[in-house]
Motif scaffolding. Structure first.
Motif, PDB file in Angstrom:
ATOM      1  N   ALA A  17       2.795 -28.428  26.557  1.00  0.00           N
ATOM      2  CA  ALA A  17       3.635 -27.370  27.130  1.00  0.00           C
ATOM      3  C   ALA A  17       3.872 -27.628  28.618  1.00  0.00           C
ATOM      4  O   ALA A  17       4.163 -26.709  29.376  1.00  0.00           O
ATOM      5  CB  ALA A  17       2.981 -26.013  26.910  1.00  0.00           C
ATOM      6  N   SER A  18       3.756 -28.891  29.036  1.00  0.00           N
ATOM      7  CA  SER A  18       3.960 -29.248  30.436  1.00  0.00           C
ATOM      8  C   SER A  18       5.378 -28.904  30.865  1.00  0.00           C
ATOM      9  O   SER A  18       6.330 -29.109  30.110  1.00  0.00           O
ATOM     10  CB  SER A  18       3.731 -30.754  30.633  1.00  0.00           C
ATOM     11  OG  SER A  18       2.421 -31.100  30.266  1.00  0.00           O
ATOM     12  N   GLY A  19       5.495 -28.367  32.078  1.00  0.00           N
ATOM     13  CA  GLY A  19       6.805 -28.033  32.618  1.00  0.00           C
ATOM     14  C   GLY A  19       7.321 -26.668  32.208  1.00  0.00           C
ATOM     15  O   GLY A  19       8.349 -26.229  32.705  1.00  0.00           O
ATOM     16  N   LEU A  20       6.627 -26.015  31.294  1.00  0.00           N
ATOM     17  CA  LEU A  20       7.057 -24.682  30.845  1.00  0.00           C
ATOM     18  C   LEU A  20       6.352 -23.612  31.674  1.00  0.00           C
ATOM     19  O   LEU A  20       5.179 -23.741  32.006  1.00  0.00           O
ATOM     20  CB  LEU A  20       6.736 -24.479  29.367  1.00  0.00           C
ATOM     21  CG  LEU A  20       7.396 -25.452  28.393  1.00  0.00           C
ATOM     22  CD1 LEU A  20       6.918 -25.176  26.972  1.00  0.00           C
ATOM     23  CD2 LEU A  20       8.906 -25.352  28.477  1.00  0.00           C
ATOM     24  N   ASN A  21       7.079 -22.562  31.992  1.00  0.00           N
ATOM     25  CA  ASN A  21       6.502 -21.470  32.764  1.00  0.00           C
ATOM     26  C   ASN A  21       6.094 -20.328  31.852  1.00  0.00           C
ATOM     27  O   ASN A  21       6.604 -20.176  30.752  1.00  0.00           O
ATOM     28  CB  ASN A  21       7.510 -20.968  33.799  1.00  0.00           C
ATOM     29  CG  ASN A  21       7.761 -22.011  34.880  1.00  0.00           C
ATOM     30  OD1 ASN A  21       6.860 -22.709  35.299  1.00  0.00           O
ATOM     31  ND2 ASN A  21       8.999 -22.120  35.320  1.00  0.00           N
ATOM     32  N   CYS A  22       5.157 -19.535  32.348  1.00  0.00           N
ATOM     33  CA  CYS A  22       4.653 -18.358  31.661  1.00  0.00           C
ATOM     34  C   CYS A  22       5.826 -17.498  31.186  1.00  0.00           C
ATOM     35  O   CYS A  22       6.767 -17.317  31.946  1.00  0.00           O
ATOM     36  CB  CYS A  22       3.781 -17.585  32.649  1.00  0.00           C
ATOM     37  SG  CYS A  22       3.085 -16.079  32.012  1.00  0.00           S
ATOM     38  N   PRO A  23       5.847 -17.012  29.978  1.00  0.00           N
ATOM     39  CA  PRO A  23       4.798 -17.060  28.950  1.00  0.00           C
ATOM     40  C   PRO A  23       5.017 -18.141  27.894  1.00  0.00           C
ATOM     41  O   PRO A  23       4.387 -18.106  26.847  1.00  0.00           O
ATOM     42  CB  PRO A  23       4.914 -15.676  28.315  1.00  0.00           C
ATOM     43  CG  PRO A  23       6.395 -15.429  28.304  1.00  0.00           C
ATOM     44  CD  PRO A  23       6.901 -16.047  29.612  1.00  0.00           C
ATOM     45  N   LEU A  24       5.907 -19.101  28.146  1.00  0.00           N
ATOM     46  CA  LEU A  24       6.247 -20.077  27.105  1.00  0.00           C
ATOM     47  C   LEU A  24       5.068 -20.917  26.590  1.00  0.00           C
ATOM     48  O   LEU A  24       4.972 -21.141  25.378  1.00  0.00           O
ATOM     49  CB  LEU A  24       7.392 -20.982  27.576  1.00  0.00           C
ATOM     50  CG  LEU A  24       8.750 -20.284  27.624  1.00  0.00           C
ATOM     51  CD1 LEU A  24       9.805 -21.211  28.213  1.00  0.00           C
ATOM     52  CD2 LEU A  24       9.180 -19.824  26.245  1.00  0.00           C
ATOM     53  N   PRO A  25       4.149 -21.403  27.448  1.00  0.00           N
ATOM     54  CA  PRO A  25       3.021 -22.173  26.879  1.00  0.00           C
ATOM     55  C   PRO A  25       2.234 -21.368  25.846  1.00  0.00           C
ATOM     56  O   PRO A  25       1.877 -21.879  24.778  1.00  0.00           O
ATOM     57  CB  PRO A  25       2.169 -22.500  28.105  1.00  0.00           C
ATOM     58  CG  PRO A  25       3.146 -22.531  29.232  1.00  0.00           C
ATOM     59  CD  PRO A  25       4.121 -21.424  28.913  1.00  0.00           C
ATOM     60  N   LEU A  26       1.999 -20.090  26.149  1.00  0.00           N
ATOM     61  CA  LEU A  26       1.248 -19.248  25.223  1.00  0.00           C
ATOM     62  C   LEU A  26       2.042 -18.964  23.953  1.00  0.00           C
ATOM     63  O   LEU A  26       1.505 -19.013  22.849  1.00  0.00           O
ATOM     64  CB  LEU A  26       0.843 -17.945  25.905  1.00  0.00           C
ATOM     65  CG  LEU A  26      -0.020 -17.014  25.060  1.00  0.00           C
ATOM     66  CD1 LEU A  26      -1.309 -17.691  24.647  1.00  0.00           C
ATOM     67  CD2 LEU A  26      -0.311 -15.743  25.820  1.00  0.00           C
ATOM     68  N   LEU A  27       3.326 -18.684  24.099  1.00  0.00           N
ATOM     69  CA  LEU A  27       4.147 -18.406  22.916  1.00  0.00           C
ATOM     70  C   LEU A  27       4.205 -19.618  21.990  1.00  0.00           C
ATOM     71  O   LEU A  27       4.085 -19.479  20.767  1.00  0.00           O
ATOM     72  CB  LEU A  27       5.564 -17.992  23.335  1.00  0.00           C
ATOM     73  CG  LEU A  27       5.663 -16.647  24.047  1.00  0.00           C
ATOM     74  CD1 LEU A  27       7.091 -16.417  24.541  1.00  0.00           C
ATOM     75  CD2 LEU A  27       5.232 -15.516  23.130  1.00  0.00           C
ATOM     76  N   LYS A  28       4.371 -20.801  22.558  1.00  0.00           N
ATOM     77  CA  LYS A  28       4.404 -22.008  21.739  1.00  0.00           C
ATOM     78  C   LYS A  28       3.051 -22.259  21.081  1.00  0.00           C
ATOM     79  O   LYS A  28       2.978 -22.700  19.941  1.00  0.00           O
ATOM     80  CB  LYS A  28       4.849 -23.204  22.566  1.00  0.00           C
ATOM     81  CG  LYS A  28       6.326 -23.142  22.935  1.00  0.00           C
ATOM     82  CD  LYS A  28       6.788 -24.428  23.573  1.00  0.00           C
ATOM     83  CE  LYS A  28       8.274 -24.460  23.736  1.00  0.00           C
ATOM     84  NZ  LYS A  28       9.004 -24.685  22.506  1.00  0.00           N
ATOM     85  N   ALA A  29       1.974 -21.963  21.801  1.00  0.00           N
ATOM     86  CA  ALA A  29       0.634 -22.122  21.237  1.00  0.00           C
ATOM     87  C   ALA A  29       0.422 -21.164  20.067  1.00  0.00           C
ATOM     88  O   ALA A  29      -0.162 -21.531  19.047  1.00  0.00           O
ATOM     89  CB  ALA A  29      -0.427 -21.896  22.313  1.00  0.00           C
ATOM     90  N   LYS A  30       0.907 -19.931  20.207  1.00  0.00           N
ATOM     91  CA  LYS A  30       0.775 -18.957  19.117  1.00  0.00           C
ATOM     92  C   LYS A  30       1.503 -19.439  17.863  1.00  0.00           C
ATOM     93  O   LYS A  30       0.975 -19.334  16.751  1.00  0.00           O
ATOM     94  CB  LYS A  30       1.317 -17.594  19.555  1.00  0.00           C
ATOM     95  CG  LYS A  30       0.418 -16.869  20.535  1.00  0.00           C
ATOM     96  CD  LYS A  30       1.087 -15.672  21.156  1.00  0.00           C
ATOM     97  CE  LYS A  30       1.040 -14.466  20.264  1.00  0.00           C
ATOM     98  NZ  LYS A  30       1.502 -13.248  20.964  1.00  0.00           N
ATOM     99  N   LEU A  31       2.700 -19.986  18.046  1.00  0.00           N
ATOM    100  CA  LEU A  31       3.457 -20.510  16.905  1.00  0.00           C
ATOM    101  C   LEU A  31       2.718 -21.675  16.245  1.00  0.00           C
ATOM    102  O   LEU A  31       2.664 -21.777  15.016  1.00  0.00           O
ATOM    103  CB  LEU A  31       4.845 -20.965  17.353  1.00  0.00           C
ATOM    104  CG  LEU A  31       5.812 -19.850  17.756  1.00  0.00           C
ATOM    105  CD1 LEU A  31       7.082 -20.448  18.359  1.00  0.00           C
ATOM    106  CD2 LEU A  31       6.146 -18.969  16.569  1.00  0.00           C
TER     107      LEU A  31
END
Length: 83
Positions: A17-31
């Protein structure tokens, strides 16, 4: 509780999730966690400093186990075991 090094943790899936800003790293991790079976481990790499707070709170609220977190050269790495 003994400290576990990142070399000792095998992961079943990895998410960059490098380069992504909050909350995208967490959302992608949840998926990604939704695709894993209970007990499997997801390794996440992020560059957003806010991800530390997010992943700690998410693991606690969702019941997943945050096995380890590392910070090195602006990279944040998390190992999450799905509940």
């Amino acid at each position: 509780m003994p400290s576990v090094s990142s070399a000792e943790i095998s992961c079943d899936a990895e998410l960059d999730a490098s380069g992504l800003n909050c909350p995208l790293p967490l959302l992608k991790a949840k998926l990604e966690l939704n695709r894993l079976a209970s007990g499997q481990v997801l390794k996440v790499t992020a560059t957003d400093a806010g991800s530390q707070r997010d992943f700690r709170a998410f693991a606690q609220l969702a019941g997943h186990q945050l096995l380890r977190e590392e910070v090195e050269d602006g990279l944040y790495r998390y190992w999450l075991r799905k509940k």
